[in-house]
Each structure stands twice: as C-alpha cells, then as structure tokens.
Write a protein that holds these residues in place. Structure first.
Motif, PDB file in Angstrom:
ATOM      1  N   TRP A  35       0.829  -1.215   0.000  1.00 63.44           N
ATOM      2  CA  TRP A  35       0.000   0.000   0.000  1.00 63.44           C
ATOM      3  C   TRP A  35       0.864   1.267   0.000  1.00 63.44           C
ATOM      4  O   TRP A  35       0.384   2.341   0.305  1.00 63.44           O
ATOM      5  N   SER A  37       2.556   4.631  -0.206  1.00 66.27           N
ATOM      6  CA  SER A  37       2.020   5.892  -0.730  1.00 66.27           C
ATOM      7  C   SER A  37       2.962   6.562  -1.717  1.00 66.27           C
ATOM      8  O   SER A  37       2.569   7.497  -2.415  1.00 66.27           O
ATOM      9  N   ARG A 165      -4.928  -1.220   8.614  1.00 68.40           N
ATOM     10  CA  ARG A 165      -5.678  -1.310   7.358  1.00 68.40           C
ATOM     11  C   ARG A 165      -7.144  -1.553   7.673  1.00 68.40           C
ATOM     12  O   ARG A 165      -7.482  -2.541   8.320  1.00 68.40           O
ATOM     13  N   ARG A 195      -6.102   6.370   1.284  1.00 69.89           N
ATOM     14  CA  ARG A 195      -6.378   5.969  -0.089  1.00 69.89           C
ATOM     15  C   ARG A 195      -5.584   6.807  -1.093  1.00 69.89           C
ATOM     16  O   ARG A 195      -6.115   7.724  -1.732  1.00 69.89           O
ATOM     17  N   ALA A 199      -2.427   2.294  -2.709  1.00 69.70           N
ATOM     18  CA  ALA A 199      -3.736   2.014  -2.111  1.00 69.70           C
ATOM     19  C   ALA A 199      -4.848   2.844  -2.744  1.00 69.70           C
ATOM     20  O   ALA A 199      -5.936   2.961  -2.177  1.00 69.70           O
ATOM     21  N   SER A 200      -4.614   3.412  -3.908  1.00 67.16           N
ATOM     22  CA  SER A 200      -5.591   4.302  -4.540  1.00 67.16           C
ATOM     23  C   SER A 200      -6.934   3.631  -4.797  1.00 67.16           C
ATOM     24  O   SER A 200      -7.975   4.304  -4.837  1.00 67.16           O
ATOM     25  N   GLU A 202      -8.390   1.381  -2.858  1.00 62.33           N
ATOM     26  CA  GLU A 202      -9.031   0.907  -1.624  1.00 62.33           C
ATOM     27  C   GLU A 202     -10.215   1.815  -1.293  1.00 62.33           C
ATOM     28  O   GLU A 202     -10.102   2.783  -0.546  1.00 62.33           O
ATOM     29  N   TRP A 205     -11.080   2.939   2.301  1.00 61.34           N
ATOM     30  CA  TRP A 205     -10.106   3.705   3.067  1.00 61.34           C
ATOM     31  C   TRP A 205     -10.366   5.204   2.907  1.00 61.34           C
ATOM     32  O   TRP A 205     -10.891   5.659   1.886  1.00 61.34           O
TER      33      TRP A 205
END
Length: 240
Positions: A35, A37, A165, A195, A199-200, A202, A205
C-alpha cells in the motif's frame, strides 16, 4: 498526513512550528509494502543529489527536515547529507522516517548510529503487519531505539508510526496487541492507512487528510511540491 488515533498525535503541526521540508531521498526501498504511498520498492532507483536537496530548501528562515523515501538510510550519501544539514545554521530538527531494516541490531552499535545523527532529532519507525511479517525482530529493534534515545538524552525522541488497514480487523488487533506487549504504545501514533499511492483503489479507506500546510514535499529527482500529497504521490509513481 494520516490522522492518528492519538489526539493530538506526536509531532503534530502547531502554530509557530518551523517550516518542514519532507525530502524523499530515494524511491528505492528494501521492502515492498503493498500500500506504499510513494510507489517505492526494491525495483525503483531514483536518488536525490545534494545539489537538488539544497535547492529545495527555503531561501530564508528556519526550517526542519524530514528524511523519508523509499528507505532514506539506503542512500549512498546519507551520512554526507546528515553532516551538511547539521552544518546549516537555519536547519533545526532532523526527522528520520525509516522501516529500520538497515539499522544496527547490536545495542552498542545502534547507540553509536543514533548518536551520529546528532540533535535535535526525531526517529519515526514504521510498524505495520507487512513489516512485522518480514522482520520478526522489528519490535525488539523498536524497543532498542527507545532505550538508546533515552540513554543519549538531549533533544531526541522516537515515535512509532503504527499503520492499520481498514477491513483487516484480525491482523490489526494482533499488531496492536504486539505493540502493547512490547511497551511501545506510549510513543506510538496509531492511524489508518489512506487511499492514495498503491492504495488508490481501496474504496473503503479514507482520502488523505492534511494536518497544517506549512510544509513542502520534495521528490527524489528534486521536484518540489507544495502541500499536495496526491500530486506528489502520483509523480513518484512515474519515477524510475
């Protein structure tokens, strides 16, 4: 910035805090958190130069520098950057964000390694389920960093960035229990991952949340962003 479950989080922005420069020294990392960033991994290989780092600093006024990545301790000029930043009279606190993989595990060597960073200093050690699975000694290292920081004294502190998470309650509970059992919770910022980056997608989130705006973001190729986490992250995704 991720919203901590501690209110307020340790090292939170406050009125009058010096401008902070968040410098990703590299997008190369010795881990590959799914995930991430900043799209960092062992396959990436962009490394900032001193000239680029120096050009990204404020031209006037005092400032703090947070070294991040990727994994900043892997940069071949890491110690040279530390010495140069410590030699700048306008540079106050140095903040080092690390997964701890490259830190010495022997107590004496760890003490000397941390002492070499000088002060004022904040160590931010990342803790998440992926890192714990790939580094069984991570929590022992975390306790060792805290012990060494206490021995060194002065303007030094350690913060554990414990990342959770949403939707992984079992793993999250085990992670929190382990941090508690290791005695690390008093120095922990516990927060949910957000997010963006890898993790875009998810959907459950939260989107990134800014805490203050008196900072700038610097990427490993020297590109400077204002307080725009998404733009900085997506640009990082395009770096080699």
């Amino acid at each position: 910035m991720n919203t901590s479950l501690r209110n307020p989080p340790l090292d939170h922005p406050y009125a009058g805090r010096a401008h902070r420069v968040y410098v990703a020294l590299t997008n190369h990392c010795n881990r590959a958190c799914p995930w991430c960033s900043t799209y960092s991994s062992p396959a990436r290989g962009t490394w900032i130069t001193w000239a680029q780092l120096q050009a990204s600093l404020p031209v006037a006024g005092n400032f703090d520098v947070q070294l991040e990545g990727g994994e900043p301790t892997l940069h071949p000029e890491f110690w040279d950057f530390i010495a140069r930043l410590r030699g700048n009279p306008r540079c106050g606190c140095l903040v080092l964000c690390t997964n701890g993989v490259a830190l010495p595990r022997h107590a004496g060597k760890l003490h000397d390694w941390l002492a070499r960073l000088g002060a004022p200093l904040i160590i931010k050690l990342s803790i998440n389920q992926y890192l714990m699975d790939h580094d069984p000694g991570l929590l022992q290292l975390a306790a060792g960093v805290q012990s060494a920081i206490q021995t060194l004294g002065g303007e030094r502190e350690v913060i554990y960035n414990v990342r959770l998470r949403r939707g992984n309650d079992g793993d999250d509970r085990a992670e929190i229990d382990a941090v508690h059992e290791a005695g690390l919770m008093p120095r922990a910022n516990v927060f949910y991952l957000q997010r963006y980056g890898l993790a875009s997608n998810e959907a459950a989130w939260d989107a990134p949340h800014l805490a203050g705006e008196n900072f700038r973001l610097v990427n490993p190729d020297g590109r400077v962003f204002g307080p725009d986490l998404i733009a900085r992250s997506e640009y990082m995704g395009g770096l080699a």
